[in-house]
Design an enzyme around this catalytic site. Sequence first.
Site, short mmCIF file in Angstrom:
data_model
loop_
_atom_site.label_atom_id
_atom_site.label_comp_id
_atom_site.label_asym_id
_atom_site.label_seq_id
_atom_site.Cartn_x
_atom_site.Cartn_y
_atom_site.Cartn_z
N ARG A 327 0.83 -1.22 0.00
CA ARG A 327 0.00 0.00 0.00
C ARG A 327 0.86 1.26 0.00
O ARG A 327 0.50 2.26 0.61
CB ARG A 327 -0.96 0.02 1.19
CG ARG A 327 -2.05 -1.04 1.13
CD ARG A 327 -3.24 -0.65 2.02
NE ARG A 327 -4.11 -1.80 2.24
CZ ARG A 327 -4.36 -2.33 3.43
NH1 ARG A 327 -3.82 -1.80 4.51
NH2 ARG A 327 -5.16 -3.36 3.54
N ARG A 331 -3.89 6.00 0.89
CA ARG A 331 -4.54 7.16 1.51
C ARG A 331 -3.63 7.98 2.40
O ARG A 331 -3.97 9.11 2.75
CB ARG A 331 -5.75 6.68 2.33
CG ARG A 331 -6.93 6.26 1.47
CD ARG A 331 -8.06 5.74 2.34
NE ARG A 331 -7.71 4.47 2.95
CZ ARG A 331 -8.42 3.89 3.92
NH1 ARG A 331 -9.47 4.50 4.42
NH2 ARG A 331 -8.05 2.72 4.41
N ARG A 340 -8.49 10.65 -5.42
CA ARG A 340 -9.65 9.86 -4.95
C ARG A 340 -10.86 10.74 -4.64
O ARG A 340 -12.00 10.28 -4.71
CB ARG A 340 -9.25 9.06 -3.70
CG ARG A 340 -8.55 7.79 -3.99
CD ARG A 340 -9.49 6.68 -4.52
NE ARG A 340 -10.31 6.16 -3.44
CZ ARG A 340 -11.62 6.29 -3.35
NH1 ARG A 340 -12.29 6.97 -4.27
NH2 ARG A 340 -12.29 5.77 -2.35
N ASP A 376 -6.56 -3.76 -7.17
CA ASP A 376 -7.18 -4.35 -5.99
C ASP A 376 -7.34 -5.84 -6.22
O ASP A 376 -7.62 -6.29 -7.35
CB ASP A 376 -8.54 -3.71 -5.72
CG ASP A 376 -9.11 -4.12 -4.38
OD1 ASP A 376 -8.73 -3.51 -3.37
OD2 ASP A 376 -9.92 -5.07 -4.34
N TYR A 453 -13.81 -13.64 0.87
CA TYR A 453 -14.57 -12.44 0.50
C TYR A 453 -15.89 -12.83 -0.17
O TYR A 453 -16.94 -12.24 0.10
CB TYR A 453 -13.75 -11.56 -0.43
CG TYR A 453 -12.87 -10.55 0.26
CD1 TYR A 453 -13.42 -9.45 0.91
CD2 TYR A 453 -11.49 -10.70 0.26
CE1 TYR A 453 -12.62 -8.51 1.54
CE2 TYR A 453 -10.67 -9.76 0.89
CZ TYR A 453 -11.24 -8.68 1.53
OH TYR A 453 -10.44 -7.76 2.16
#
Length: 648
Positions: A327, A331, A340, A376, A453
């Site tokens: 990552r 963010r 974003r 992703d 998931y």
Amino acid sequence: MPDFNHATVVCFENRKAERLAALVREHGGNPLSAPAMQEIRLQKNPELLSFGERLTAGTIDVVLFMSGGGAAHLLDTLSAIYGADALCAALTKTTVLARGPKSAEVLSAAGLSGLLVAPEPSTWREVLEVLDMSERGIELEGKCVAVQESGSSNAAFLAELQQRGARVVQVPIYRWALPDDTQPLKNAIHSLASGKIPFAVFTNSTQVRHVMRIAAELGLQPQLTEAFRKHTVVASIGPSTTDVLQELGWSADWESLVSRLEPLVIELARHAAELRRRKVDPEEAAALWVQERSQAKKESGPARNRSHFLLACWGEPTEVTPVWFMRQAGRYMEEYRRIRAKVPFLQMCRNADLVAEVTVSAAERIGADAAIVFSDILVVLEPMGLGLRYSRGEGPVIEGRIRGAEDIHRLGEINARESLQYVFDGVRRTREALADHLPLIGFCGAPFTLASYILEGGSSRQFLKTKHLMYTDSGAWHALMGILTRGLIHYLNGQIEAGADAVQIFDSWLGCLSPEDYRESVLPHTQALIQGVREGVPVIHFGTGTTSILEDMRRAGGQVIGVDWRVDLDAARIRVGYERSVQGNLDPAVLCTDYPTIRRHVRRILELNGGRPGHIFNLGHGVLPQTPVDHVIAAIDMVHEMSLRGGR
């Protein structure tokens, strides 16, 4: 010469408003001056007088000067009472630190030498770092620390000093207030709210709060927020101002790390055209960025197959320990958050130019030894006929309930070449824009993590639905894992064909399994996936919470085994075997602490590795959103510095 091309630039500066306006004109802009604050000197200031008494009595240990104007007023006032020589002598007996060049100039002019100076961008965080890391070994425990405040108290800063054991004395000099005449500010806010102003420049965090206050009083706060989001390039003079913009729901499109007006204006003007393009259409701007990078790119280092990262993947010695972070494009970076704010996450993943820009910019900014393509792990679920969306505050949501064998048999095979071409395009564009010497990592989710998931419908802590199917219907379980494994083999090899130099398999949820469950229900499928990857390309096999199954992960395969922070690296290397490389294993939370703590943990990991080849420094999981970018950069520098010093 940097040029605003006649664009209007709203400036909220007060004390140096004329100078700022002149600089904007010099660089082709049309300044609109709208002072948002004024400094009001405290006429009755018992705190300042009390500080003077304690300073001359020798009971102050450390003095922190937080602004140039405040430092000048403090020295003038107390010199009139005690005499300049006596005041200077009293300060010489303390540790004096200046927050940045302005206050340092004032103190030097007064005859003080041997100052500590916090470097740019000169926030209170740099002040703490200088105190923590000074060669003088400043210990604040039990010390009396006086803080000359600049306009208002900083509660976070004072709390950090007190946490270090300091007894804090606050010395206010002036307070911030709205200007006496707020009409120019109101006019500017009306113009900004219309969406017709190209640039707005904030040179102080208090300006941001005052603009928000007046906009709310005018009933224009929603319109102003919309203008800042879509039309106006918002410039900030430093991290403190940027933080307040973010706190109030705005954001900085451009941040100067130098707290002086001239470099602020020059750099803003230099990037004005690009910032405007990006504000209006970030996807078009990304396409132009990649095109320019591709045209200008030259060989800038050794061949990738001799890079530190790829050598370490194959267990060969390297001059320094290579490092990259999961990552590393995310963010925690302001540049990423700005994009974003305008482009939904999945849309970013599908735009090859944005993928390239985000991937390359992040790797270059932090100085990583490898880049990992921005995407992703869940994008492979859509080709199977499942819905995928990202809900704010909830994370990924998988639509299309899977209960048992019937639902699984209705799932489609993952035809990566038809349905995931945008990922391969993103890899190609990234490789075109990335420096030739930097390796590019492709990736996928592991079959078990993706199956979890699908069955849970999103993230989970207990994995009850996953384990229910795994325990009660092994046929359905293995059918689902088989669909995923077959598709992922083609998916990873497609990324390699597009330009990936290595691939990582993310098995983020392995920690919920017992060793027996892993061996029976997961290992065969992961092993088949790794064996299906094109020969000659290193595979990084990553999981978290895997302390009990490291030997089994080695059996499943991969040239590199990921190790999280829950096991000592030396013990992990023995269990994995020195014929395999390892990647890890810093706790991501360490990067949210301070430089001495980061350095201590980095050193310990390197020492536990003992200089053995085949170690890639990384986190045990991804960079946390609240991590300071400077801490990420510093950690990478520390790894390089300390591993080189070790003589490898």
